[in-house]
Design a protein around this motif. Sequence first.
Motif, PDB file in Angstrom:
ATOM      1  N   PHE A 137      44.244  43.503   3.814  1.00  0.00           N
ATOM      2  CA  PHE A 137      43.271  42.451   3.528  1.00  0.00           C
ATOM      3  C   PHE A 137      41.849  43.001   3.511  1.00  0.00           C
ATOM      4  N   SER A 138      41.522  43.881   4.462  1.00  0.00           N
ATOM      5  CA  SER A 138      40.179  44.466   4.524  1.00  0.00           C
ATOM      6  C   SER A 138      39.865  45.251   3.258  1.00  0.00           C
ATOM      7  N   PHE A 139      40.819  46.062   2.803  1.00  0.00           N
ATOM      8  CA  PHE A 139      40.625  46.872   1.597  1.00  0.00           C
ATOM      9  C   PHE A 139      40.458  45.963   0.376  1.00  0.00           C
ATOM     10  N   ALA A 140      41.312  44.943   0.276  1.00  0.00           N
ATOM     11  CA  ALA A 140      41.232  44.027  -0.865  1.00  0.00           C
ATOM     12  C   ALA A 140      39.891  43.301  -0.885  1.00  0.00           C
ATOM     13  N   LEU A 141      39.429  42.883   0.284  1.00  0.00           N
ATOM     14  CA  LEU A 141      38.155  42.169   0.362  1.00  0.00           C
ATOM     15  C   LEU A 141      37.003  43.075  -0.044  1.00  0.00           C
ATOM     16  N   MET A 142      37.052  44.329   0.379  1.00  0.00           N
ATOM     17  CA  MET A 142      36.002  45.274   0.010  1.00  0.00           C
ATOM     18  C   MET A 142      35.953  45.467  -1.502  1.00  0.00           C
ATOM     19  N   LEU A 143      37.123  45.558  -2.138  1.00  0.00           N
ATOM     20  CA  LEU A 143      37.170  45.760  -3.583  1.00  0.00           C
ATOM     21  C   LEU A 143      36.796  44.498  -4.354  1.00  0.00           C
ATOM     22  N   MET A 190      36.857  45.307  10.388  1.00  0.00           N
ATOM     23  CA  MET A 190      37.254  43.908  10.431  1.00  0.00           C
ATOM     24  C   MET A 190      36.268  43.050  11.215  1.00  0.00           C
ATOM     25  N   GLY A 191      35.098  43.606  11.534  1.00  0.00           N
ATOM     26  CA  GLY A 191      34.136  42.877  12.346  1.00  0.00           C
ATOM     27  C   GLY A 191      33.538  41.674  11.650  1.00  0.00           C
ATOM     28  N   GLY A 192      33.580  41.632  10.329  1.00  0.00           N
ATOM     29  CA  GLY A 192      32.961  40.538   9.609  1.00  0.00           C
ATOM     30  C   GLY A 192      33.878  39.353   9.357  1.00  0.00           C
ATOM     31  N   VAL A 193      35.159  39.478   9.721  1.00  0.00           N
ATOM     32  CA  VAL A 193      36.096  38.389   9.478  1.00  0.00           C
ATOM     33  C   VAL A 193      36.436  37.687  10.789  1.00  0.00           C
ATOM     34  N   VAL A 194      36.974  36.482  10.665  1.00  0.00           N
ATOM     35  CA  VAL A 194      37.270  35.644  11.831  1.00  0.00           C
ATOM     36  C   VAL A 194      38.781  35.556  12.005  1.00  0.00           C
ATOM     37  N   SER A 195      39.287  36.020  13.142  1.00  0.00           N
ATOM     38  CA  SER A 195      40.737  36.115  13.351  1.00  0.00           C
ATOM     39  C   SER A 195      41.427  34.770  13.433  1.00  0.00           C
ATOM     40  N   ARG A 196      40.710  33.731  13.847  1.00  0.00           N
ATOM     41  CA  ARG A 196      41.368  32.436  14.058  1.00  0.00           C
ATOM     42  C   ARG A 196      41.563  31.641  12.771  1.00  0.00           C
ATOM     43  N   ILE A 197      40.976  32.110  11.665  1.00  0.00           N
ATOM     44  CA  ILE A 197      41.168  31.417  10.393  1.00  0.00           C
ATOM     45  C   ILE A 197      41.940  32.309   9.427  1.00  0.00           C
ATOM     46  N   SER A 198      42.408  31.735   8.348  1.00  0.00           N
ATOM     47  CA  SER A 198      43.287  32.444   7.419  1.00  0.00           C
ATOM     48  C   SER A 198      42.529  33.417   6.530  1.00  0.00           C
ATOM     49  N   ALA A 199      43.281  34.262   5.840  1.00  0.00           N
ATOM     50  CA  ALA A 199      42.682  35.179   4.867  1.00  0.00           C
ATOM     51  C   ALA A 199      41.995  34.383   3.760  1.00  0.00           C
ATOM     52  N   MET A 200      42.627  33.287   3.348  1.00  0.00           N
ATOM     53  CA  MET A 200      42.033  32.446   2.309  1.00  0.00           C
ATOM     54  C   MET A 200      40.669  31.920   2.747  1.00  0.00           C
ATOM     55  N   GLU A 201      40.589  31.400   3.968  1.00  0.00           N
ATOM     56  CA  GLU A 201      39.322  30.858   4.472  1.00  0.00           C
ATOM     57  C   GLU A 201      38.282  31.957   4.656  1.00  0.00           C
ATOM     58  N   ASN A 202      38.730  33.129   5.122  1.00  0.00           N
ATOM     59  CA  ASN A 202      37.806  34.261   5.271  1.00  0.00           C
ATOM     60  C   ASN A 202      37.246  34.685   3.921  1.00  0.00           C
ATOM     61  N   CYS A 203      38.089  34.729   2.908  1.00  0.00           N
ATOM     62  CA  CYS A 203      37.643  35.104   1.564  1.00  0.00           C
ATOM     63  C   CYS A 203      36.523  34.192   1.087  1.00  0.00           C
ATOM     64  N   ARG A 204      36.733  32.905   1.236  1.00  0.00           N
ATOM     65  CA  ARG A 204      35.769  31.939   0.725  1.00  0.00           C
ATOM     66  C   ARG A 204      34.466  31.976   1.527  1.00  0.00           C
ATOM     67  N   TYR A 205      34.592  32.170   2.828  1.00  0.00           N
ATOM     68  CA  TYR A 205      33.404  32.254   3.689  1.00  0.00           C
ATOM     69  C   TYR A 205      32.570  33.483   3.342  1.00  0.00           C
ATOM     70  N   ILE A 206      33.215  34.641   3.236  1.00  0.00           N
ATOM     71  CA  ILE A 206      32.491  35.884   2.981  1.00  0.00           C
ATOM     72  C   ILE A 206      31.951  35.913   1.562  1.00  0.00           C
ATOM     73  N   ALA A 207      32.690  35.346   0.610  1.00  0.00           N
ATOM     74  CA  ALA A 207      32.193  35.265  -0.773  1.00  0.00           C
ATOM     75  C   ALA A 207      30.854  34.527  -0.809  1.00  0.00           C
ATOM     76  N   ARG A 208      30.736  33.439  -0.076  1.00  0.00           N
ATOM     77  CA  ARG A 208      29.484  32.682  -0.043  1.00  0.00           C
ATOM     78  C   ARG A 208      28.361  33.504   0.577  1.00  0.00           C
ATOM     79  N   LEU A 209      28.693  34.298   1.614  1.00  0.00           N
ATOM     80  CA  LEU A 209      27.679  35.141   2.248  1.00  0.00           C
ATOM     81  C   LEU A 209      27.091  36.147   1.260  1.00  0.00           C
ATOM     82  N   TYR A 210      27.944  36.652   0.347  1.00  0.00           N
ATOM     83  CA  TYR A 210      27.512  37.652  -0.622  1.00  0.00           C
ATOM     84  C   TYR A 210      27.105  37.033  -1.959  1.00  0.00           C
ATOM     85  N   GLY A 211      27.072  35.703  -2.027  1.00  0.00           N
ATOM     86  CA  GLY A 211      26.638  35.030  -3.252  1.00  0.00           C
ATOM     87  C   GLY A 211      27.619  35.157  -4.397  1.00  0.00           C
TER      88      GLY A 211
END
Length: 219
Positions: free
Chosen positions: A131-137, A75-96
Amino acid sequence: MLEFDTVSKSFWTGSQRKVILDRVSFRVEVGKSLGVLAPNGTGKTTLINMIAGLEKPDEGTIHRECNISFPLGFMGGVVSRISAMENCRYIARLYGMDPDYVEAYCRWLCDLDEYFDQPLGTYSSGMRARFSFALMLALDFDMYLIDEGMPGSTDVEFNRKAGSILEERLRTTTIVIVSHSPKVLEKFARQAAVLLDGQLYMFDTLEEAKQLYDYETQG
C-alpha cells in the motif's frame, strides 16, 4: 533541486556519539537520479529521512526546491485505524489531487481485494508495504526516495507491476536511492555517491563510486 549545505547529524548511542554526516554539502538536480552506496549501519535511513524532512540536521541547511516524496516504506503519514481507501482519499486531499483517482490507482496496484476496505492496522507487513509503495506512485512527485533497507513486498505480481511503473517514472522524475549493494543502484542511477565515516563522496558515475566503495569495504 535538493541541496545540503554544510549539514551535520549525529546520535548518542549510549556509549559514544555516532556521526552520520559531518559538515556535508551536495546537490541533486531534478532529472539526475542519485544512488548512494553505504555499508550497513552508516546512516542510510537517516540520510533519506533528512532529505524527506522527517529528521532535522544538527547543523547546516537543507534546501528543497522541488516536490519530494516520502520514503518508500514510510507509513508515518497514514492512519492505522482507517482503511486503505479512506487513507487514499485523505492523503490525496492533502496533496491537492483527485481522491477518486488516487483511490482507484492504489486499489488497482495493491490488488488487496476486500482488505483495501479494512483498517490498515489489520494488514501484514507485506500488505502495508504494498500500500505504501502504491500510494507513493499514485502521488505526483518530482523526486522519489527509496531506502533499500525498508520493508518490501514479497508478492511477485505486485513487484512486477510496481517495478515496471517505477522504471517508466524514471524517464520524467528523479530518484534518490540508498543501498549497500551496487547492483541495486544500477537500475536507477547514473551518478552516485559513497557515504563513509560521516562524509559523502560524490561521483559522476556509479562505476567511479564502486571503486571507492569496494576499496573501503573489501580492501
